[in-house]
Design a protein around this motif. Structure first.
Motif, PDB file in Angstrom:
ATOM      1  N   VAL A 184       0.863  -1.176   0.000  1.00 47.11           N
ATOM      2  CA  VAL A 184       0.000   0.000   0.000  1.00 47.11           C
ATOM      3  C   VAL A 184       0.898   1.225   0.000  1.00 47.11           C
ATOM      4  CG1 VAL A 184      -1.726   1.293   1.269  1.00 47.11           C
ATOM      5  CG2 VAL A 184      -1.861  -1.165   1.182  1.00 47.11           C
ATOM      6  N   CYS A 202      -0.971  -1.888  -5.105  1.00 46.78           N
ATOM      7  CA  CYS A 202      -2.312  -1.361  -4.849  1.00 46.78           C
ATOM      8  C   CYS A 202      -2.735  -0.354  -5.909  1.00 46.78           C
ATOM      9  CB  CYS A 202      -2.397  -0.737  -3.472  1.00 46.78           C
ATOM     10  SG  CYS A 202      -1.511   0.781  -3.361  1.00 46.78           S
ATOM     11  N   ASN A 229      -6.089   3.281  -2.528  1.00 45.08           N
ATOM     12  CA  ASN A 229      -5.268   2.408  -1.695  1.00 45.08           C
ATOM     13  C   ASN A 229      -6.121   1.604  -0.721  1.00 45.08           C
ATOM     14  OD1 ASN A 229      -3.137   3.524  -2.969  1.00 45.08           O
ATOM     15  ND2 ASN A 229      -2.251   4.529  -1.200  1.00 45.08           N
ATOM     16  N   ALA A 272      -8.208  -1.012  -2.531  1.00 40.88           N
ATOM     17  CA  ALA A 272      -7.403  -2.161  -2.949  1.00 40.88           C
ATOM     18  C   ALA A 272      -7.138  -3.080  -1.767  1.00 40.88           C
ATOM     19  CB  ALA A 272      -6.085  -1.675  -3.543  1.00 40.88           C
TER      20      ALA A 272
END
Lengths: 352, 300
Positions: free
Chosen positions: B173, B202, B229, B232
């Motif tokens: 991330v 991500c 982010n 994801a």
């Protein structure tokens, strides 16, 4: 009955308290003044590199919750301040507090319908018309307060009897807090304006004039900037500050639209108050101020970006500028020494 | 001398391929600054304010590198992608900061969907400033857009395939300008690859799905890239073994959004904050122990 609390900022807790206590049938808790303990609490539970207002407001919230609050109100700005509420709620929940969070501003926009809905949940008898009336009075009250503050800033450094302005202002705030109608507010305002104008001041012609610009929370909450205005006033300096709630709410957007047209320094808005500060800096330079002080909380991204633009402008006008970044843990003595050196330097420049 | 300089930082990792295709088709020569190295980073740190975030310092370093190698430097401004989809403040101010810091010609366009300033309008503006005809620009734009979409689709497919593999999987991330930057994130990616771990990126997910999913964690979040982010992370949460957060010091949106995500998920994670002065050995030790934790979890 709900116990409502809100993080405070400068003297604006007076109008906020006035508004809430009039439109809601609830117990409003006045947040305690920010102290070192507040900051310690805030720092302990905040993420590392979030900007300082987050830590200040989180500390205040914890203190309010300990005093028995069960509903907290958070407001937001145009930068990441607008997103504080959600994370603060999660942090406080993780600490074991059970409460309700109300976020008034999301992404710098005020959605009246949403706020209306939220307030209805707190107080079922809440009426729209009443709240519109009291909001109007509150806005006027803020406007009057800001006007008087501007006047004080210009004159407080030169009062003959020390402390007379401060005493009068405290009196005024108490009177403002107990206002019943718009008419009464107006009368009180006029009465105090007269009184402020009658305070004896001795203003020499060669006085120093300094403009303060920067990030809004640090500017408006005097504890977070170590009472920089008072410190300057003690040394017979006239202070000019643009940022106040009235300015941010009503005048800023109009002024920025005009300013951004054909400007040699900035073409776009740079987020939050950044390009606003560029405009203010240019105004201060053009109007013969002796020096500029730029203050911000540490990690304030928009202001960091704009600092170099501001120093470029100040350089081209040959006006000295000083940058302060407050993170709540810097030493007050160090700050005072730097400030002292700055205005000593200005004085020497002036006498040359 | 090449006409347009493209700094390899921030925007490049979102629009680099699009720009390259666009300029190729348009017949404009361009130069992309090299991968970030120590010299470029030092240049950036020298010109920038010391409180700026590392990614932005690197970006300014790239601009500094390019300043006497081309006629124009491409620095867009991205304000928002509609309501509730703002970007980081550095994306808003990049153009004005570069313009004030350097004495260069800046080729600039503005994406501000709130005020109906779109990518298409922006690229057309650039084309006209470079003296190309309307039809040429249109062809180049359509061609570049086509290629760009194709590539995004392909990236997503590869990412999804990896997500379904049986190997140990780690979700990174982070913003693409950190993940793929040579000095900030590339060492970490290389190390993970050498440890036989599948990496899920991500930023290679479908925007429309992730931004909706992010509502599950955060209702009020209004930073577009942070939203992606979070989305994801939720999308892949059941399939991955751990999450690796990489952010540059001091990233504004990350400080809030990542913190919220860390508090709400129940998966092993490690949070790496890169400030440019750190040695990789320290990071390696942390990654090693993180991998140990993940593998032990998988055994149990």
């Amino acid at each position: 009955m709900y116990n409502i609390a809100f993080p405070q900022m400068g003297d604006y807790c007076v109008p906020a308290y006035f508004l809430l206590s009039n439109i809601l049938d609830a117990n409003i808790i006045k947040a305690p003044k920010i102290t070192n303990k507040t900051i310690e609490l805030g720092f302990k539970y905040s993420p590392d590199f979030v900007c300082t207002p987050f830590k200040y407001t989180l500390g205040t919230m914890i203190e309010c919750l300990d005093m028995g609050a069960d509903t907290l109100i958070q407001y937001g700005g145009g930068c990441r301040y607008g997103y504080y509420a959600e994370l603060q709620e999660k942090i406080l929940n993780d600490l074991g507090y059970d409460f309700k969070m109300i976020n008034l501003v999301i992404e710098g926009r005020i959605n009246l319908r949403r706020i209306n809905k939220l307030l209805k949940q707190i107080d079922s008898k809440y009426s729209k018309i009443k709240s519109i009336y009291y909001s109007f009075i509150t806005l006027k009250m803020i406007k009057y307060m800001d006007e008087i503050d501007d006047f004080i800033r210009e004159n407080v450094g030169f009062e003959v009897v020390k402390g007379s302005f401060e005493k009068l202002k405290e009196e005024m705030l108490i009177k403002f807090g107990n206002v019943k109608s718009y008419h009464e507010l107006k009368i009180i305002y006029r009465y105090f304006l007269n009184k402020f104008k009658c305070v004896k001041v001795y203003k020499p012609d060669d006085r120093l004039r300094i403009g303060i610009i920067g990030e809004l929370y640090t500017l408006m909450e005097p504890f977070s900037n170590y009472y920089i205005e008072k410190e300057l006033a003690k040394n017979n300096i006239e202070v000019k500050r643009f940022t106040n709630v009235d300015y941010l709410f009503l005048r800023k957007s109009k002024r920025m639209k005009k300013y951004l047209k054909n400007n040699p320094y900035v073409k776009y808005s740079m987020g939050a108050d950044a390009s606003d500060n560029v405009a203010n800096c240019q105004y201060l330079c053009e109007n013969g101020y002796d020096g500029i002080i730029h203050i911000k909380s540490s990690f304030c991204t928009p202001e960091i970006g704009v600092m170099q633009v501001i120093s470029k402008i100040a350089e081209s006008y040959d006006v000295p500028i000083m940058f302060f970044s407050f993170d709540g843990q810097s030493s007050e003595t160090g700050f005072k020494t730097r400030l002292e050196a700055f205005y000593d330097m200005l004085e020497m420049r002036k006498n040359k | 001398m090449d006409k347009v300089g493209i700094p390899r930082g921030l925007f490049y990792y979102y629009y680099g391929d699009l720009w390259k295709c666009f300029f190729d088709k348009l017949g404009v020569s361009y130069i992309v600054s090299p991968n970030t190295n120590k010299e470029i980073m030092d240049r950036g740190i020298k010109v920038s304010n010391d409180e700026m975030c590392l990614s932005f310092k690197v970006f300014l370093g790239h601009v500094d590198y390019l300043k006497d190698k081309c006629d124009y430097i491409l620095v867009p401004r991205i304000s928002n992608f509609g309501i509730s989809n703002q970007t980081c403040t550095n994306f808003l101010g990049a153009y004005d900061i570069v313009n004030n810091l350097f004495d260069v010609n800046v080729l600039n366009y503005n994406i501000d969907l709130d005020k109906r300033e779109t990518l298409k309008k922006g690229l057309f503006k650039i084309g006209r400033e470079l003296g190309k005809s309307f039809l040429d620009i249109k062809f180049a734009y359509l061609y570049a857009m086509d290629k760009y979409k194709e590539k995004v689709k392909k990236d997503i497919e590869i990412n999804m395939e990896r997500l379904n593999s049986k190997n140990t999987k780690i979700l990174i991330v982070s913003h693409p300008y950190n993940t793929y930057d040579n000095l900030i994130g590339m060492d970490i990616v290389k190390y993970l690859n050498s440890q036989n771990v599948d990496i899920i990126y991500c930023d290679k997910f479908d925007d429309s799905i992730t931004s909706k999913l992010s509502k599950k964690i955060s209702h009020d979040l209004y930073f577009k890239y942070s939203k992606n982010n979070l989305g994801a992370a939720i999308y892949s949460l059941d399939k991955i073994d751990g999450i690796l957060f990489i952010s540059s010091f001091p990233c504004g949106p990350d400080s809030l959004a990542n913190e919220l995500l860390m508090r709400k998920i129940k998966k092993p994670y490690v949070n790496l904050i890169i400030d440019g002065d750190m040695s990789f050995t320290g990071i390696e030790t942390r990654l090693e122990s993180f991998l140990d934790v993940i593998r032990r979890n998988a055994c149990v």
